[in-house]
Design an enzyme around this catalytic site. Structure first.
Site, short mmCIF file in Angstrom:
data_model
loop_
_atom_site.label_atom_id
_atom_site.label_comp_id
_atom_site.label_asym_id
_atom_site.label_seq_id
_atom_site.Cartn_x
_atom_site.Cartn_y
_atom_site.Cartn_z
N TYR A 33 39.27 31.09 42.50
CA TYR A 33 38.55 31.47 43.72
C TYR A 33 37.34 32.31 43.39
CZ TYR A 33 40.38 36.30 43.66
OH TYR A 33 40.65 37.59 43.32
N LYS A 147 39.42 33.74 37.06
CA LYS A 147 39.67 34.26 38.41
C LYS A 147 40.65 33.35 39.15
CE LYS A 147 36.99 36.39 42.16
NZ LYS A 147 37.74 37.63 42.19
N GLU A 179 41.50 47.73 34.67
CA GLU A 179 40.61 47.66 35.85
C GLU A 179 41.43 48.00 37.07
OE1 GLU A 179 39.24 43.53 36.26
OE2 GLU A 179 41.17 42.84 35.50
N LEU A 203 38.62 40.97 34.49
CA LEU A 203 37.70 40.03 35.12
C LEU A 203 36.27 40.48 34.85
CD1 LEU A 203 37.67 37.49 36.98
CD2 LEU A 203 36.99 39.06 38.79
#
Ligand code: PMP
Length: 283
Positions: A33, A147, A179, A203
């Protein structure tokens, strides 16, 4: 509110849009996505999101169902049909529908879904007051650079944070912050911005790339390396970045106040620069 959503070539009212129960996105989280922000009817960093989508698909042996220009046309049509001036566009591509099995037949017809979410993205109460985070172990798979729609662990981590009275969670692996649940993490100490270097561990945020570029252009020092929760708690400032939150200060980490306990000058300045530059460059 009834939205018009995009499903496999059609623009439909949301209650008429359908995806197969055999879709591998639904059964196996076999999909990727992107989320692109819309400011004043324009798309922020569209090319960055389009490029990362192609990369995510490629890493999972999937083709890109549309070209960059076709994606742009779909995004624009969806904005137009929903009168979306400010908000987000969510895009998902899955491998497609087939009888449930761990292997898949080659050449499945992919499922493509896009929808809008109206939101006042530039005026955020969280950005004004700063957010609090708790740390939790990073138990995601080891290809966080892709992702994928496997968001169960980040959802559980954010839920745990909210239940603990915080806003979000920072994920920690081998003693270092990777993260946030849906954002990249930064600290500032002595004017120097520190954020984890790019690898399969995180990411590769589109907002991260832009913010680091603007920071360097503004002569701020940037160091890309991992940091610990203790280092973050002792920092002058901390903040997160993502397409939907831009730059948002973090003012409390595991109950410890960071710096003076409010949004700091570096995060505030970067947020302003990012929003200004994004407005100018949006398509
Ligand atoms: N890390 C994770 C795990 C995320 O889910 C996101 C948001 N999708 C980000 C970082 C930030 O990426 P971007 O700036 O491209 O929104």
């Amino acid at each position: 509110m009834s939205r018009i959503v995009y499903v496999n070539g059609e623009f439909l009212p949301e209650d008429q849009a359908k995806v197969s129960v055999f879709d591998r996105g639904f059964l196996m989280a076999d999909g990727v996505y992107e989320v692109t922000t819309v400011i004043d009817g324009k798309l922020v960093d569209f090319d960055g999101h389009a490029a990362r989508l192609v990369r995510s698909l490629g890493e999972l042996d999937m083709d890109a169902p549309h070209s960059r220009d076709e994606w742009l046309a779909i995004h624009r049509e969806l904005m137009h049909r929903n009168d979306l001036e400010n908000g987000l566009i969510y895009l998902q591509v899955t491998r497609g529908a087939t009888d449930r099995d761990f292997t898949w037949p080659e050449g499945l017809e992919q499922t493509v879904v896009l929808f809008t979410q109206a939101k006042n993205v530039t005026e955020s109460p969280a950005a004004k007051r700063g957010i609090s985070v708790i740390s939790v172990p990073d138990q995601r798979w080891r290809r966080r650079d892709i992702k994928t729609v496997q968001l169960l662990y980040p959802s559980m981590a954010k839920m745990a944070a909210v239940r603990a009275g915080a806003d979000d969670a920072w994920l920690v692996e081998d003693g270092f912050v990777t993260e946030g649940t849906s954002n990249n993490a930064y600290i500032v100490k002595g004017g120097r911005i520190v954020t984890r270097d790019l690898s399969h561990d995180i990411l590769h945020g589109i907002t991260r790339a832009a913010v680091l570029r603007y920071a360097r252009e503004a002569q701020m020092e940037v160091v890309e390396r991992p940091f610990t929760i203790e280092e973050a708690q002792a920092a002058d400032e901390a903040f997160i970045t993502s397409a939907s939150s831009f730059v948002t200060p973090v003012v409390k980490i595991d109950g410890t106040t960071v710096g003076l306990g409010g949004p700091g000058p570096v995060a505030k300045r970067l947020r302003e620069i990012y929003i200004d530059e994004s407005r100018k460059a949006a398509v």
